[in-house]
Design a protein around this motif. Structure first.
Motif, mmCIF file in Angstrom:
data_model
loop_
_atom_site.group_PDB
_atom_site.id
_atom_site.type_symbol
_atom_site.label_atom_id
_atom_site.label_comp_id
_atom_site.label_asym_id
_atom_site.label_seq_id
_atom_site.Cartn_x
_atom_site.Cartn_y
_atom_site.Cartn_z
ATOM 1 N N VAL A 298 -11.852 24.422 -50.554
ATOM 2 C CA VAL A 298 -12.553 25.610 -51.051
ATOM 3 C C VAL A 298 -12.294 25.652 -52.557
ATOM 4 C CG1 VAL A 298 -12.627 28.136 -51.003
ATOM 5 C CG2 VAL A 298 -12.279 26.869 -48.875
ATOM 6 N N PHE A 299 -13.345 25.600 -53.347
ATOM 7 C CA PHE A 299 -13.189 25.752 -54.790
ATOM 8 C C PHE A 299 -13.110 27.240 -55.120
ATOM 9 C CE2 PHE A 299 -15.594 21.545 -55.407
ATOM 10 C CZ PHE A 299 -14.424 20.830 -55.625
ATOM 11 N N LYS B 115 -14.665 11.776 -49.143
ATOM 12 C CA LYS B 115 -13.253 11.812 -48.727
ATOM 13 C C LYS B 115 -12.782 13.226 -48.422
ATOM 14 C CE LYS B 115 -12.164 7.798 -51.493
ATOM 15 N NZ LYS B 115 -11.894 7.484 -52.890
ATOM 16 N N ALA B 116 -13.495 14.194 -48.946
ATOM 17 C CA ALA B 116 -13.138 15.585 -48.667
ATOM 18 C C ALA B 116 -14.426 16.367 -48.494
ATOM 19 C CB ALA B 116 -12.318 16.160 -49.810
ATOM 20 N N ASP B 117 -14.303 17.473 -47.805
ATOM 21 C CA ASP B 117 -15.489 18.255 -47.495
ATOM 22 C C ASP B 117 -15.397 19.600 -48.218
ATOM 23 O OD1 ASP B 117 -17.749 19.117 -46.238
ATOM 24 O OD2 ASP B 117 -16.719 19.702 -44.391
ATOM 25 N N VAL B 118 -16.284 19.807 -49.204
ATOM 26 C CA VAL B 118 -16.268 21.094 -49.919
ATOM 27 C C VAL B 118 -16.954 22.130 -49.025
ATOM 28 C CG1 VAL B 118 -16.992 22.367 -51.976
ATOM 29 C CG2 VAL B 118 -16.319 19.965 -52.168
ATOM 30 N N LYS B 119 -16.141 23.004 -48.430
ATOM 31 C CA LYS B 119 -16.702 23.970 -47.477
ATOM 32 C C LYS B 119 -17.530 25.022 -48.200
ATOM 33 C CE LYS B 119 -15.752 23.817 -43.607
ATOM 34 N NZ LYS B 119 -16.474 23.004 -42.603
ATOM 35 N N SER C 86 -15.208 13.184 -37.418
ATOM 36 C CA SER C 86 -14.814 12.645 -38.727
ATOM 37 C C SER C 86 -14.863 13.750 -39.777
ATOM 38 C CB SER C 86 -15.677 11.452 -39.131
ATOM 39 O OG SER C 86 -17.007 11.871 -39.275
ATOM 40 N N GLU C 87 -15.816 14.686 -39.611
ATOM 41 C CA GLU C 87 -15.877 15.819 -40.547
ATOM 42 C C GLU C 87 -14.624 16.694 -40.402
ATOM 43 O OE1 GLU C 87 -18.239 16.805 -42.976
ATOM 44 O OE2 GLU C 87 -18.726 14.699 -42.651
ATOM 45 N N MET C 88 -14.228 16.875 -39.142
ATOM 46 C CA MET C 88 -13.075 17.738 -38.880
ATOM 47 C C MET C 88 -11.793 17.132 -39.448
ATOM 48 S SD MET C 88 -13.940 18.928 -35.057
ATOM 49 C CE MET C 88 -12.299 19.319 -34.552
ATOM 50 N N MET C 89 -11.750 15.799 -39.485
ATOM 51 C CA MET C 89 -10.523 15.142 -39.933
ATOM 52 C C MET C 89 -10.439 15.026 -41.453
ATOM 53 S SD MET C 89 -10.557 12.551 -36.816
ATOM 54 C CE MET C 89 -9.527 11.244 -37.395
ATOM 55 N N LYS C 90 -11.537 15.253 -42.150
ATOM 56 C CA LYS C 90 -11.511 15.193 -43.616
ATOM 57 C C LYS C 90 -10.815 16.429 -44.163
ATOM 58 C CE LYS C 90 -15.941 13.224 -44.596
ATOM 59 N NZ LYS C 90 -17.250 13.637 -45.078
#
Ligand SMILES: Nc1ncnc2c1ncn2[C@@H]1O[C@H](COP(=O)(O)OP(=O)(O)O)[C@@H](O)[C@H]1O
Ligand SMILES: Nc1ccn([C@H]2C[C@H](O)[C@@H](COP(=O)(O)OP(=O)(O)O)O2)c(=O)n1
Length: 320
Positions: A142-143, A235-239, A134-138
């Motif tokens: 990158v800010f 909903k999104a993952d801030v890497k 699920s993490e991979m699909m979000k």
């Protein structure tokens, strides 16, 4: 003919098959079909001798029953389990393959342990695997932060050319919105940003193939961050954050130079003094918050475009 023998046909087939098919007993029959391929056709050609008559003799049916997970007790109480020479096998029917030798029992046991072990390992790993999937699909974000003129846009352009990222520039989105005829937000742009309504979510949804985003010039203050968290949390993952760091003098000089051709009304000394203050007072604390989370990659942005990009490349390649 011995009656009441209900050994599992797939297991039977496997036990009478070469050793290299045996591990497959741990899988469900349908997966078995896929995995065994040619091996299964051997099993089909050679149905278990115990069931010479009746429906189980149908090779197609050999694959249909679900594979039971048997306890050790059950294994030993299976009909036909008795070691070779046991009285239960004193039937008139020749059942050489129908009697379970000691080796058969041993193999059966080790298969059962394998099944149990495999399931245990699967159940331990499954939540982590599901989480990772699920993490991979979000969408991955990158800010990109730094002072005005630090070179955020320049570096983003290079990143997009070399890597599969979609670039969203908060400043560009704002300018676009402001100049759009009939924009209901033209007058309300400040509020728009304040409330975190910058259309990141919609933009990010617009193309499902796009899932790596560079968001440049955002979040620029506490309100932006709050808005992001409200709208995008989960909903999104801030890497991570790419932080282009250089002195205020460098920022001002570059923006003044840019102002000669950019047509930007804010690329003048007076506006720049204010923008630098806003950056120091509002944006630096946001960068510090991400720094505390270990998410900031700080890059010396006072060097040439190529030197800065070499660092960026390094970071992107090491972070996946
Ligand atoms: N490393 C650099 N060295 C010198 N000039 C640069 C460098 N990076 C960008 N510039 C120039 O500085 C100006 C501001 O860069 P830009 O990428 O628009 O900054 P930002 O997006 O951070 O406001 C542009 O005119 C750009 O060509
Ligand atoms: N998150 C944001 C992004 C930009 N803005 C406003 C304020 C900025 O001076 C302008 C231009 O932004 P842009 O990122 O293009 O400009 P810089 O060169 O980084 O200063 O937009 C904002 O208020 N909030």
């Amino acid at each position: 003919m011995r009656s009441g023998l209900h050994r599992h046909p797939v297991c039977d087939g496997l036990l009478s098959s070469p050793w290299y098919f045996r591990p497959a007993v741990a899988l469900s029959p349908s997966i078995l079909v896929l995995l065994l391929g040619e091996g299964m056709s051997v099993l089909k050609r050679e149905p278990p001798l115990l069931h010479r008559e009746g429906p189980l003799n149908d090779p197609e049916l050999l694959l249909t029953p679900p594979l039971p997970i048997l306890s050790i007790d059950k294994i030993f109480s299976l009909p036909g389990h008795a070691p070779t020479g046991h009285s239960s096998s004193s039937s008139a029917e020749p059942t050489t393959r129908g009697r379970w030798s000691f080796i058969d029992c041993f193999l059966r046991l080790s298969e059962q342990f394998m099944v149990v072990g495999l399931l245990q390992r699967l159940s331990e790993k499954l939540p982590r695997v599901v989480h990772r999937l699920s993490e991979m699909m979000k969408p991955q974000v990158v800010f990109v932060l730094g002072g005005p003129g630090a070179g955020k846009g320049t570096q983003c352009e290079r990143i997009v050319k070399n890597y599969s990222y979609t670039h969203l520039s908060a400043g560009d989105l704002l300018r676009e919105e402001r100049s759009r005829t009939g924009s209901e937000f033209g007058q309300l742009i400040d509020t728009y940003i304040k409330e975190g309504k910058i259309a990141m979510e919609e933009t990010m949804k617009s193309d499902e193939k796009k899932f790596r985003f560079l968001i440049d010039g955002f979040p620029r203050n506490q309100d932006n961050l709050q808005g992001w968290n409200n709208v995008m949390d989960g909903k999104a993952d801030v890497k991570f954050v790419l932080f282009f760091d250089c002195s205020s003098e460098v920022c001002i000089d570059r923006c003044l130079e840019r102002g000669k051709s950019s047509g930007r009304t804010d690329d003048n000394r007076e506006s720049l003094e204010k923008r630098i203050q806003t950056y120091l007072q509002s944006t630096r604390p946001i960068i510090e918050q991400y720094e505390q989370q270990g998410k900031v990659h700080k890059i010396d942005a006072s060097r040439s475009v190529d030197e800065v990009f070499a660092d960026v490349k390094n970071i992107l390649e090491n972070q996946g």
